[in-house]
Design a protein around this motif. Sequence first.
Motif, PDB file in Angstrom:
ATOM      1  N   LEU A 124       0.788  -2.089  -8.522  1.00  0.00           N
ATOM      2  CA  LEU A 124       2.231  -2.028  -8.286  1.00  0.00           C
ATOM      3  C   LEU A 124       3.021  -2.009  -9.588  1.00  0.00           C
ATOM      4  CD1 LEU A 124       2.665  -4.451  -5.239  1.00  0.00           C
ATOM      5  CD2 LEU A 124       2.365  -1.962  -5.241  1.00  0.00           C
ATOM      6  N   ASP A 125       2.401  -1.614 -10.676  1.00  0.00           N
ATOM      7  CA  ASP A 125       3.083  -1.614 -11.965  1.00  0.00           C
ATOM      8  C   ASP A 125       4.339  -0.749 -11.972  1.00  0.00           C
ATOM      9  OD1 ASP A 125       1.362  -3.379 -13.118  1.00  0.00           O
ATOM     10  OD2 ASP A 125       0.379  -1.942 -14.466  1.00  0.00           O
ATOM     11  N   ARG A 163      10.435  -5.349 -10.206  1.00  0.00           N
ATOM     12  CA  ARG A 163      11.315  -5.484  -9.039  1.00  0.00           C
ATOM     13  C   ARG A 163      10.627  -6.175  -7.880  1.00  0.00           C
ATOM     14  NH1 ARG A 163      12.185   0.714  -8.819  1.00  0.00           N
ATOM     15  NH2 ARG A 163      10.596   0.697 -10.452  1.00  0.00           N
ATOM     16  N   VAL A 164       9.455  -6.773  -8.123  1.00  0.00           N
ATOM     17  CA  VAL A 164       8.654  -7.396  -7.069  1.00  0.00           C
ATOM     18  C   VAL A 164       8.674  -8.916  -7.188  1.00  0.00           C
ATOM     19  CG1 VAL A 164       6.322  -7.642  -6.112  1.00  0.00           C
ATOM     20  CG2 VAL A 164       7.105  -5.404  -6.912  1.00  0.00           C
ATOM     21  N   ARG A 165       8.723  -9.595  -6.048  1.00  0.00           N
ATOM     22  CA  ARG A 165       8.421 -11.015  -5.947  1.00  0.00           C
ATOM     23  C   ARG A 165       7.391 -11.161  -4.840  1.00  0.00           C
ATOM     24  NH1 ARG A 165      10.367 -10.782 -10.004  1.00  0.00           N
ATOM     25  NH2 ARG A 165      12.032 -11.968 -10.998  1.00  0.00           N
ATOM     26  N   ASP A 223       0.821 -12.394   1.279  1.00  0.00           N
ATOM     27  CA  ASP A 223       0.282 -11.045   1.100  1.00  0.00           C
ATOM     28  C   ASP A 223      -1.247 -11.045   1.096  1.00  0.00           C
ATOM     29  OD1 ASP A 223      -0.264  -8.450   0.295  1.00  0.00           O
ATOM     30  OD2 ASP A 223       0.681  -8.639  -1.673  1.00  0.00           O
ATOM     31  N   PRO A 224      -1.903 -10.353   2.051  1.00  0.00           N
ATOM     32  CA  PRO A 224      -3.370 -10.313   2.035  1.00  0.00           C
ATOM     33  C   PRO A 224      -3.940  -9.645   0.784  1.00  0.00           C
ATOM     34  CG  PRO A 224      -2.497  -9.497   4.127  1.00  0.00           C
ATOM     35  CD  PRO A 224      -1.343  -9.625   3.187  1.00  0.00           C
ATOM     36  N   ARG A 225      -3.125  -8.812   0.125  1.00  0.00           N
ATOM     37  CA  ARG A 225      -3.580  -8.077  -1.054  1.00  0.00           C
ATOM     38  C   ARG A 225      -3.113  -8.744  -2.356  1.00  0.00           C
ATOM     39  NH1 ARG A 225      -4.878  -2.182  -1.189  1.00  0.00           N
ATOM     40  NH2 ARG A 225      -6.724  -3.295  -1.952  1.00  0.00           N
ATOM     41  N   PHE A 226      -2.756 -10.010  -2.240  1.00  0.00           N
ATOM     42  CA  PHE A 226      -2.286 -10.798  -3.378  1.00  0.00           C
ATOM     43  C   PHE A 226      -3.325 -10.819  -4.506  1.00  0.00           C
ATOM     44  CE2 PHE A 226      -1.663 -14.912  -5.542  1.00  0.00           C
ATOM     45  CZ  PHE A 226      -0.290 -14.938  -5.723  1.00  0.00           C
ATOM     46  N   VAL A 227      -2.848 -10.668  -5.740  1.00  0.00           N
ATOM     47  CA  VAL A 227      -3.696 -10.761  -6.933  1.00  0.00           C
ATOM     48  C   VAL A 227      -3.139 -11.898  -7.790  1.00  0.00           C
ATOM     49  CG1 VAL A 227      -4.543  -9.586  -8.995  1.00  0.00           C
ATOM     50  CG2 VAL A 227      -4.283  -8.316  -6.855  1.00  0.00           C
ATOM     51  N   GLY A 228      -3.939 -12.930  -7.983  1.00  0.00           N
ATOM     52  CA  GLY A 228      -3.445 -14.178  -8.546  1.00  0.00           C
ATOM     53  C   GLY A 228      -2.838 -14.102  -9.923  1.00  0.00           C
ATOM     54  N   ASP A 255       0.816  -1.203   0.000  1.00  0.00           N
ATOM     55  CA  ASP A 255       0.000   0.000   0.000  1.00  0.00           C
ATOM     56  C   ASP A 255       0.858   1.265   0.000  1.00  0.00           C
ATOM     57  OD1 ASP A 255      -2.255  -1.568  -0.033  1.00  0.00           O
ATOM     58  OD2 ASP A 255      -3.255  -0.509   1.599  1.00  0.00           O
ATOM     59  N   ALA A 256       1.997   1.234   0.665  1.00  0.00           N
ATOM     60  CA  ALA A 256       2.882   2.404   0.658  1.00  0.00           C
ATOM     61  C   ALA A 256       3.389   2.710  -0.744  1.00  0.00           C
ATOM     62  CB  ALA A 256       4.059   2.176   1.605  1.00  0.00           C
ATOM     63  N   LEU A 257       3.610   1.680  -1.546  1.00  0.00           N
ATOM     64  CA  LEU A 257       4.139   1.872  -2.899  1.00  0.00           C
ATOM     65  C   LEU A 257       3.044   2.174  -3.920  1.00  0.00           C
ATOM     66  CD1 LEU A 257       6.771  -1.026  -3.013  1.00  0.00           C
ATOM     67  CD2 LEU A 257       7.175   1.397  -2.551  1.00  0.00           C
ATOM     68  N   ALA A 258       1.803   1.873  -3.572  1.00  0.00           N
ATOM     69  CA  ALA A 258       0.687   2.092  -4.493  1.00  0.00           C
ATOM     70  C   ALA A 258       0.186   3.529  -4.415  1.00  0.00           C
ATOM     71  CB  ALA A 258      -0.449   1.130  -4.156  1.00  0.00           C
ATOM     72  N   ALA A 259      -0.539   3.943  -5.436  1.00  0.00           N
ATOM     73  CA  ALA A 259      -1.187   5.253  -5.414  1.00  0.00           C
ATOM     74  C   ALA A 259      -2.239   5.269  -4.309  1.00  0.00           C
ATOM     75  CB  ALA A 259      -1.829   5.537  -6.764  1.00  0.00           C
ATOM     76  N   PRO A 260      -2.484   6.411  -3.681  1.00  0.00           N
ATOM     77  CA  PRO A 260      -3.447   6.484  -2.574  1.00  0.00           C
ATOM     78  C   PRO A 260      -4.807   5.885  -2.909  1.00  0.00           C
ATOM     79  CG  PRO A 260      -2.197   8.517  -2.668  1.00  0.00           C
ATOM     80  CD  PRO A 260      -1.790   7.714  -3.869  1.00  0.00           C
TER      81      PRO A 260
END
Length: 231
Positions: free
Chosen positions: A147-148, A153-155, A118-123, A85-90
């Motif tokens: 998170l585009d 840079r994400v795993r 991650d609770p916010r995981f998108v499959g 959430d910190a890295l995402a847009a508000p």
Amino acid sequence: MVTARGTGEPSQGQLLSPVARTVSQARPGDVEVLDLDYPADTDIKEGGTIGVRTLVDVLRVQAETCPAQRFVLLGYSQGALVVGDALAAPEDRMVGPTVGSVDAETLDRVLAVVLYGDPRFVGDEEYNVGSYDVETDGLLPRPDGALDAVGERVRDYCVAGDFICQSSLDFDEEPHVEYYSNGMQGDGAAFVITRLDRVGADLGREADAEPGDADERETPSPTSTPTPSPR
């Protein structure tokens, strides 16, 4: 390197500790580890908001104070929610939509993001890794593409049966702690080390370039990372 621990975990001995330790040992003297100061309790709305605000502030202050510093962010469970959430847009956040944003220049200095359970995981995101079902999201999935800006840079690690990242009414906690023993800690650390090594190589090439040759030398290709796939 910032670690954001899961609900109820201690600052020391958390799931992310071996990841941070492995990276630090691989790059002695180059890495400073900070455990994010946030409640990590069961009041996710309030505690998560504190976490997002704190992480946004840490990144902002460090970016202003240390222009050469780069960032690695690690999160487990509620900590993964906070980091994402910190890295995402508000507007794409579940918590902390009014606590400020990480600007584009600072986002560019985030070298690696490693998330577990991650609770916010998108499959269907391409940066996911694990035995998850691609058609199943987490309990609180983030919007597609949130998170585009840092996606390459994400795993985001998720295993089958983890009811947090694979939303389920079967509250079996065992899969959610499987990351302690299934090798994904080491895999996440290896990903971070690879990112650090590649950026270090790029900086070395820049330092070796002769002054005034910037317009003549070939521009290095953008850093790329291997595309993860479900296991």
